[in-house]
Design an enzyme around this catalytic site. Sequence first.
Site, short mmCIF file in Angstrom:
data_model
loop_
_atom_site.label_atom_id
_atom_site.label_comp_id
_atom_site.label_asym_id
_atom_site.label_seq_id
_atom_site.Cartn_x
_atom_site.Cartn_y
_atom_site.Cartn_z
N ASP A 94 49.47 50.61 39.31
CA ASP A 94 48.97 49.18 40.28
C ASP A 94 47.35 50.03 41.12
O ASP A 94 47.10 50.91 40.41
CB ASP A 94 50.00 49.01 41.60
CG ASP A 94 50.09 48.84 42.19
OD1 ASP A 94 49.15 47.60 42.37
OD2 ASP A 94 50.91 48.33 43.36
N GLU A 143 41.73 49.19 40.32
CA GLU A 143 41.07 48.78 40.26
C GLU A 143 39.54 49.48 40.24
O GLU A 143 38.26 49.18 39.43
CB GLU A 143 41.14 48.00 41.35
CG GLU A 143 41.19 46.03 41.67
CD GLU A 143 42.73 46.87 41.42
OE1 GLU A 143 43.70 46.41 41.15
OE2 GLU A 143 43.34 47.72 42.76
N ASP A 198 49.03 40.88 44.76
CA ASP A 198 49.13 40.79 45.74
C ASP A 198 49.01 39.53 46.68
O ASP A 198 47.99 38.55 47.19
CB ASP A 198 48.87 41.55 46.57
CG ASP A 198 49.23 43.07 46.89
OD1 ASP A 198 50.13 43.07 45.46
OD2 ASP A 198 48.85 44.36 47.51
#
Length: 809
Positions: free
Chosen positions: A404, A407, A519
């Site tokens: 997670d 990015e 999300d």
Amino acid sequence: MPQYFGKLPTTNQPWTTLSNVKAVTWDNNIINFDCGDSRFTISVLAPNLIRVRFAPTGEFMPRRSWAVTLDDAEWAIIPFTVQETEATVEIETAQIRVCVQREKCRIACFDKDNRPFAQDAEMGIGWRMGAVAGWKEIAADEHFYGFGERTGFLDKLSEVKTNWTTDALDYDALTDEMYQAIPFFMALRPELGYGIFFNTSFWSQFDIGAEQPGIWKMETRGGELDYYIIYGPEPAQILETYTQLTGRMPLPPKWALGYHQCRWSYESETVVRELAQEFRQRRIPCDVIHLDIDYMRGYRVFTWSPQRFPNPAKLISNLAQDGFKTVTIIDPGVKYEPEGNYHVFDQGLKNDYFVRKANGELFHGYVWPEKAVFPDFLRPDVSNWWADLHKSLTDVGVAGIWNDMNEPAINDRPFGDDGEKIWFPLDAPQGGDEGAGGAGGAGGEEKQSKIVRLSEVEVQNSKSKIDVTHTEVHNLYGLMMAKACYEGLERHRSSQRSFVLTRSGYAGVQRWSSVWMGDNQSLWEHLEMSLPMLCNMGLSGVGFVGCDIGGFAGNATAELFARWMQVGMLYPLMRGHSAMSTARHEPWVFGDRVENICREYINLRYQLLPYIYSLFWEAVTTGAPILRPLLYHFPNDPKTYSLYDQVLLGASLMAAPIYRPGVEHRSVYLPLGTWYDWWSGDRYEGPIHILAHAPLERMPLYVRGGAIVPMQPVRQYVDQAPLDEIRLRIWPGNNEYQLFEDDGQTNEYQDQNFSLSSISVFTESNQTVVEIGARVGEWTPPAREVIVELVGVGEQRFPDDGKRHTLQF
């Protein structure tokens, strides 16, 4: 001129375009065009695949194998011809003809019926300071799909799509940049389709007729234009070639196809045990429990909270005894903790594994552990170190990793303060010479190498050689983290297949990980949007995908959750997830009616696992998506081109979900062919629109005539008991099918230890005949009974002896 309040007028630099072709030479499969000071080449790689490269400076960049698995020289040489005239140079293969105009070096491709595609517009190719771009014509009735992770509807005509990974929290239908950056799309019109892979990891953008109607544009801030044209003519052929180019997914463990339960966070061992007990007592199948960030000690990756998870090995062992696999989250941010006796930080600092600014200063930002530093996954030594850190988790029984915040997602001040999102400085050096070529390749020679320990002199020498900065590799950070994770699990769980999940990635991410859509929110709009999002991911080569069932942020209503669970049954990755600040979203919290609906559809998922598992094998071997828009199988039917709210699970099952509150009827389009209602058995002849009745307990579900759908009895988890029977549900018609089976756990399938059963159904003399071929392969299933059900007619049974059987109905 029109006035735009608050905006000053700007004048863009003019584009410089290519000059005329002066001379043409070729060497093996590469045709070189002399256009003055710049360099332009076309590589013929396959009968339906060419690569186009253009460098304004005359120098191509060194090869980076981030996404492309095969170098131009590694493709098999295929026959092609080159013919020159005064006006054109024509390259012809068995499937396509590429015509290059000598004037301005413009390209047009043609199929064997002389239909043009991927045809340069008037501008063709151009460059200016900091950018290079190409323009092509949009054909009449042409539609555009793929583009990786995208919100909104299925067709992206008249939209702008930017490729730059970002933490897309609170995304909606208008969001552009997302967690994933996959610069690939396919264009489709009746009888013709083609794909474009824009081979650039720099910031890039597609403008599909938004700025100039009738013209699509690709632009990158890299130094050259480098793209592949893949002729179809249909989506299946485009994807098969694209995934040959960028790689295909490995076969996941069968348990990863079951239901996953997750929440931010199941904050203690006690809560996790209670959760597992609820699933088993309520007889709701579940295979996987995910642990979010609160299992760690103060959000330090590769640690456990000594208070809340005092004995993780015992917990995971007890869960395994009850049939649950455990997946733990890992973020890239490593807590900055000098003299804190935190081994991950200490090792990374000692060996100079963390990203630094151009001036040599250690870069830091803020994530869950507050001040944090970040590994440079572009370096093989760092990737190997990170891979080996997973041993501390696999040693206690962790079976999968959820990557997670990669990015990367970073704030400029501690979470909780009103900070701004940042990323590494664009001039931050990353990777270096050793990482430039092989770091993103097929994972070969560096896999088994030991962690490199660099001396200070070696560190300085390697820094002086670095020619890669974050500008080039920002989009690769999540991909390379997922790759390191995959290789770590492969190394430390070598006898078992593992599960890897990532939020961020780039083209080729399917080789290393499954992907979820980040999300999302507990909104009907997000339920509706999940189908085109996942279908476009599948059309971008990434088949193992899912969305958080029920929505991550916000509170689902009972009706929304029931409808989402019905849709979630179709997702290749079926995971329920919700945020800390929301109400609980487990299947039983909404009352008996919704619990029964959830149980029914999760049961159906488990019954369909033989069918779904064979779809995964198809994805492994051909690159085919698992969840498919109707246009995938009906590419010559324009009615499917904008149809985003009906989906195919494989070739045989078609669902038309409900995605609005209070709705109990909906229009359903059934394309050409015979279709059957899964629930009632009613028969329809397409093409036709029908009105489907869909009370809360029912998601409209249809089966194509001739469908062969293998099913199994319901299990509470995949490996609960040996499969003592398999049911082949078959609908009248004509079809052929291959059932793939193996042990579902080990990597022995890579050594041909699997079985394939060819099954066909056809009509002969007013009888329906089902032929089951002799099982082929080295794997033998446990003793079981085969039940062949011709739906609406009857069934026949026989012990599965692996031999050929012919049945008549």
